[in-house]
Design an enzyme around this catalytic site. Structure first.
Site, PDB file in Angstrom:
ATOM      1  N   GLY A   1       0.827  -1.209   0.000  1.00 30.87           N
ATOM      2  CA  GLY A   1       0.000   0.000   0.000  1.00 30.87           C
ATOM      3  C   GLY A   1       0.858   1.254   0.000  1.00 30.87           C
ATOM      4  O   GLY A   1       0.978   1.923   1.037  1.00 30.87           O
TER       5      GLY A   1
ATOM      6  N   SER B   1       1.231   3.534  -3.380  1.00 26.96           N
ATOM      7  CA  SER B   1       0.693   4.546  -4.310  1.00 26.96           C
ATOM      8  C   SER B   1      -0.710   5.002  -3.919  1.00 26.96           C
ATOM      9  O   SER B   1      -1.504   4.233  -3.396  1.00 26.96           O
ATOM     10  CB  SER B   1       0.632   3.979  -5.726  1.00 26.96           C
ATOM     11  OG  SER B   1       1.878   3.490  -6.114  1.00 26.96           O
TER      12      SER B   1
ATOM     13  N   GLU C   1      13.052  -3.872  -4.794  1.00 24.07           N
ATOM     14  CA  GLU C   1      12.001  -4.149  -5.780  1.00 24.07           C
ATOM     15  C   GLU C   1      12.557  -3.969  -7.196  1.00 24.07           C
ATOM     16  O   GLU C   1      12.341  -4.811  -8.062  1.00 24.07           O
ATOM     17  CB  GLU C   1      10.814  -3.194  -5.553  1.00 24.07           C
ATOM     18  CG  GLU C   1       9.664  -3.411  -6.533  1.00 24.07           C
ATOM     19  CD  GLU C   1       8.487  -2.435  -6.327  1.00 24.07           C
ATOM     20  OE1 GLU C   1       8.543  -1.584  -5.428  1.00 24.07           O
ATOM     21  OE2 GLU C   1       7.509  -2.552  -7.098  1.00 24.07           O
TER      22      GLU C   1
ATOM     23  N   GLU D   1      10.785   7.385 -16.605  1.00 23.70           N
ATOM     24  CA  GLU D   1      11.252   8.766 -16.439  1.00 23.70           C
ATOM     25  C   GLU D   1      11.864   8.950 -15.049  1.00 23.70           C
ATOM     26  O   GLU D   1      12.890   9.617 -14.881  1.00 23.70           O
ATOM     27  CB  GLU D   1      10.081   9.751 -16.628  1.00 23.70           C
ATOM     28  CG  GLU D   1       9.573   9.872 -18.059  1.00 23.70           C
ATOM     29  CD  GLU D   1       8.708   8.688 -18.497  1.00 23.70           C
ATOM     30  OE1 GLU D   1       8.295   7.877 -17.638  1.00 23.70           O
ATOM     31  OE2 GLU D   1       8.454   8.573 -19.710  1.00 23.70           O
TER      32      GLU D   1
HETATM   33  C1  LIG Z   1       0.238  -2.940 -12.975  1.00 21.26           C
HETATM   34  C2  LIG Z   1       0.654  -2.042 -11.855  1.00 21.26           C
HETATM   35  C3  LIG Z   1       0.826  -2.571 -10.587  1.00 21.26           C
HETATM   36  C4  LIG Z   1       1.145  -1.733  -9.518  1.00 21.26           C
HETATM   37  N1  LIG Z   1       1.231  -2.272  -8.260  1.00 21.26           N
HETATM   38  C5  LIG Z   1       1.405  -1.457  -7.202  1.00 21.26           C
HETATM   39  C6  LIG Z   1       1.333  -1.972  -5.877  1.00 21.26           C
HETATM   40  O1  LIG Z   1       1.134  -3.178  -5.655  1.00 21.26           O
HETATM   41  N2  LIG Z   1       1.447  -1.107  -4.846  1.00 21.26           N
HETATM   42  C7  LIG Z   1       1.675   0.224  -5.028  1.00 21.26           C
HETATM   43  O2  LIG Z   1       1.815   0.941  -4.047  1.00 21.26           O
HETATM   44  N3  LIG Z   1       1.759   0.749  -6.283  1.00 21.26           N
HETATM   45  C8  LIG Z   1       1.604  -0.065  -7.362  1.00 21.26           C
HETATM   46  N4  LIG Z   1       1.643   0.450  -8.638  1.00 21.26           N
HETATM   47  C9  LIG Z   1       1.756   1.896  -8.801  1.00 21.26           C
HETATM   48  C10 LIG Z   1       3.034   2.393  -9.433  1.00 21.26           C
HETATM   49  O3  LIG Z   1       4.097   2.385  -8.525  1.00 21.26           O
HETATM   50  C11 LIG Z   1       2.735   3.806  -9.976  1.00 21.26           C
HETATM   51  O4  LIG Z   1       1.800   3.653 -11.028  1.00 21.26           O
HETATM   52  C12 LIG Z   1       3.967   4.505 -10.472  1.00 21.26           C
HETATM   53  O5  LIG Z   1       4.814   4.845  -9.406  1.00 21.26           O
HETATM   54  C13 LIG Z   1       3.610   5.778 -11.275  1.00 21.26           C
HETATM   55  O6  LIG Z   1       2.771   6.593 -10.536  1.00 21.26           O
HETATM   56  P1  LIG Z   1       1.381   7.154 -11.140  1.00 21.26           P
HETATM   57  O7  LIG Z   1       0.630   5.992 -11.706  1.00 21.26           O
HETATM   58  O8  LIG Z   1       0.724   7.967 -10.101  1.00 21.26           O
HETATM   59  O9  LIG Z   1       1.787   8.057 -12.368  1.00 21.26           O
HETATM   60  P2  LIG Z   1       2.317   9.571 -12.299  1.00 21.26           P
HETATM   61  O10 LIG Z   1       3.299   9.692 -11.187  1.00 21.26           O
HETATM   62  O11 LIG Z   1       1.144  10.487 -12.293  1.00 21.26           O
HETATM   63  O12 LIG Z   1       3.085   9.687 -13.661  1.00 21.26           O
HETATM   64  C14 LIG Z   1       2.404   9.909 -14.918  1.00 21.26           C
HETATM   65  C15 LIG Z   1       3.474  10.107 -15.991  1.00 21.26           C
HETATM   66  O13 LIG Z   1       4.249  11.275 -15.694  1.00 21.26           O
HETATM   67  C16 LIG Z   1       5.631  10.926 -15.620  1.00 21.26           C
HETATM   68  N5  LIG Z   1       6.282  11.697 -14.556  1.00 21.26           N
HETATM   69  C17 LIG Z   1       5.838  11.849 -13.272  1.00 21.26           C
HETATM   70  N6  LIG Z   1       6.703  12.597 -12.576  1.00 21.26           N
HETATM   71  C18 LIG Z   1       7.718  12.930 -13.410  1.00 21.26           C
HETATM   72  C19 LIG Z   1       8.920  13.692 -13.271  1.00 21.26           C
HETATM   73  N7  LIG Z   1       9.263  14.249 -12.112  1.00 21.26           N
HETATM   74  N8  LIG Z   1       9.735  13.813 -14.355  1.00 21.26           N
HETATM   75  C20 LIG Z   1       9.405  13.215 -15.544  1.00 21.26           C
HETATM   76  N9  LIG Z   1       8.265  12.499 -15.737  1.00 21.26           N
HETATM   77  C21 LIG Z   1       7.449  12.350 -14.692  1.00 21.26           C
HETATM   78  C22 LIG Z   1       5.671   9.454 -15.297  1.00 21.26           C
HETATM   79  O14 LIG Z   1       6.865   8.844 -15.724  1.00 21.26           O
HETATM   80  C23 LIG Z   1       4.466   8.945 -16.068  1.00 21.26           C
HETATM   81  O15 LIG Z   1       4.815   8.728 -17.412  1.00 21.26           O
HETATM   82  C24 LIG Z   1       1.358  -0.353  -9.735  1.00 21.26           C
HETATM   83  C25 LIG Z   1       1.219   0.173 -11.023  1.00 21.26           C
HETATM   84  C26 LIG Z   1       0.856  -0.650 -12.069  1.00 21.26           C
HETATM   85  C27 LIG Z   1       0.687  -0.043 -13.445  1.00 21.26           C
END
Ligand SMILES: Cc1cc2nc3c(=O)[nH]c(=O)nc-3n(C[C@H](O)[C@H](O)[C@H](O)COP(=O)(O)OP(=O)(O)OC[C@H]3O[C@@H](n4cnc5c(N)ncnc54)[C@H](O)[C@@H]3O)c2cc1C
Length: 390
Positions: A127, A129, A245, A377
């Site tokens: 838990g 994100s 991880e 990124e």
């Molecule tokens: C299939 C799957 C399983 C997952 N499982 C888990 C889980 O079990 N537990 C958990 O806690 N999380 C989990 N996650 C979450 C995952 O860690 C996040 O999706 C990831 O960290 C990206 O965050 P976000 O989705 O909020 O995207 P955002 O952070 O909103 O990013 C959106 C886009 O903007 C880009 N971006 C963001 N910030 C920057 C920056 N500073 N510079 C350049 N580009 C940037 C990103 O690269 C991305 O392309 C999972 C995700 C997926 C897809």
């Protein structure tokens, strides 16, 4: 730099190679190899066999079931497991919360949770994100407010992988909203997902599958002795966990197996007067992918042979970045081989092989690899600052 195997390492590798192929049920390995989804029971069964033979948590301290292996032995353990298509020990337990409790938890927490975590008697989910805290994880808003001997947790997590199978969750929560830096007010809390006030809702992914969830917390009462380490130190533990991880995500062995499967299918697919595998353009694409994978494998071996202090190496970001891209390139290769058969049809009268029908959803599903564990990124930013010093 010496990256060839010593005779002892060769013997170690051969022993594991034999173990994985004789002790882990062939039907589970076969289904896993060809991209079929495994049931909870199949994952638990495999994990338990590995644990009973001391092969589920070799990365843990020896007193808690770990092995006093060299980095190269650990690498061989994982690589051979992937090459034999053995589902790896549940990452949330083995790579994530287990090492955090072992390094930062109290003796009481270690005794209470580590044996059950190693044996997968407790299935953990992660838990971290939240809807507005993914890449910028330190912005998380789920709160835990102290109330006597408990914390009261309110908020929401998202993308929680396999929470539908989980018994417990390890959660980052905000315990000090007034901390001078947002990283400083975060704690690492463990609780039962069956606690009153926890709601799990499925998210359907683009491939039609169900592997992630939203998890909501409404006044969830968590005993304060389920806090790991010190209050407001959770960010340090989370960084430690994420380094582990990322190293685990590289997947060189898994990608090798997938390329092997792609070649198998290409040899059965007609193209012109021969097969697709004989097509020079296709063969060149496979060769390029294999070369890229070899380069990644050599980089991984170099990182492994230089990291003997047991600390997560910043190079884990390089391995995660490139490993996830190559995993995606391989699913794209399979999709292209399948061509017009790449989507599930679900009708017996249409002659379309099962592997081809799985290639479309597989390609879509693997878009996740460059997002989870920190997006590409984010990895590039870490590489720029911690490795290149930019
Ligand atoms: C299939 C799957 C399983 C997952 N499982 C888990 C889980 O079990 N537990 C958990 O806690 N999380 C989990 N996650 C979450 C995952 O860690 C996040 O999706 C990831 O960290 C990206 O965050 P976000 O989705 O909020 O995207 P955002 O952070 O909103 O990013 C959106 C886009 O903007 C880009 N971006 C963001 N910030 C920057 C920056 N500073 N510079 C350049 N580009 C940037 C990103 O690269 C991305 O392309 C999972 C995700 C997926 C897809």
């Amino acid at each position: 730099m010496k990256i060839s195997l010593s005779p002892d390492e060769v013997a170690f590798r051969d022993e594991l190679r034999k173990f994985y192929r004789t002790e882990i049920p062939a039907d589970i390995r076969e289904r896993f190899k060809y991209g079929n989804e495994l049931s909870r029971d199949e994952i638990v069964r495999t994990h338990k066999i590995l644990n009973e033979h001391g092969l589920a948590v070799p990365n843990w301290p020896v007193e808690w079931g770990g092995k006093d292996w060299t980095p190269m032995q650990r690498h061989l353990w994982q690589d051979e497991m992937q090459l034999a298509s053995v589902p790896e020990p549940l990452t949330f337990n083995a790579q994530m919360v287990g090492p955090v409790i072992a390094h930062f938890g109290s003796d009481e927490l270690k005794q209470r949770f580590l044996p059950a975590t190693a044996a997968l008697d407790i299935w953990w989910c992660q838990g971290f994100s939240e809807p507005d805290a993914g890449s910028d994880l330190a912005s998380l808003r789920t709160t835990a407010v102290r109330d006597g001997d408990s914390y009261i947790v309110n908020g929401q997590k998202i993308w929680t992988t396999l929470a539908q199978y989980a018994d417990w969750i390890f959660c980052l929560v905000r315990t000090d909203p007034n901390a001078p830096k947002k990283q400083a007010g975060i704690s690492f809390l463990l609780f039962d997902v069956k606690s009153p006030g926890v709601t799990i809702r499925p998210i359907k992914l683009i491939d039609g599958g169900y592997e992630v969830n939203e998890v909501f917390f409404e006044n969830v009462r968590v005993p304060a002795d389920q806090l790991v380490g010190q209050e407001n130190m959770g960010w340090t533990y989370a960084k430690f966990l994420l380094g582990n991880e990322r190293t685990g995500i590289t997947g060189v062995g898994r990608t090798k197996v997938k390329i092997g499967i792609a070649k198998e299918y290409a040899a059965q697919t007609k193209s012109g007067t021969g097969t697709l595998l004989e097509d020079p353009l296709f063969a060149a694409r496979v060769a390029e992918l294999e070369n890229e994978l070899l380069a990644l494998e050599l980089t991984q071996l170099r990182v492994v042979s230089n990291s003997s202090d047991g600390k997560p190496n910043p190079a884990s970001s390089v391995l995660k970045l490139r490993g996830s891209e190559l995993q995606q390139a391989t699913t794209e290769l399979l999709l292209d081989i399948a061509g017009q058969d790449a989507l599930p049809v679900g009708a017996d009268e249409i002659a379309s092989p099962g592997w081809a029908q799985r290639s479309g959803p597989g390609y879509l599903n693997y878009r996740k690899t460059t997002i989870y564990g920190g997006s590409s990124e984010v990895q590039r930013t870490i590489i720029a600052s911690t490795i290149l010093g930019l």
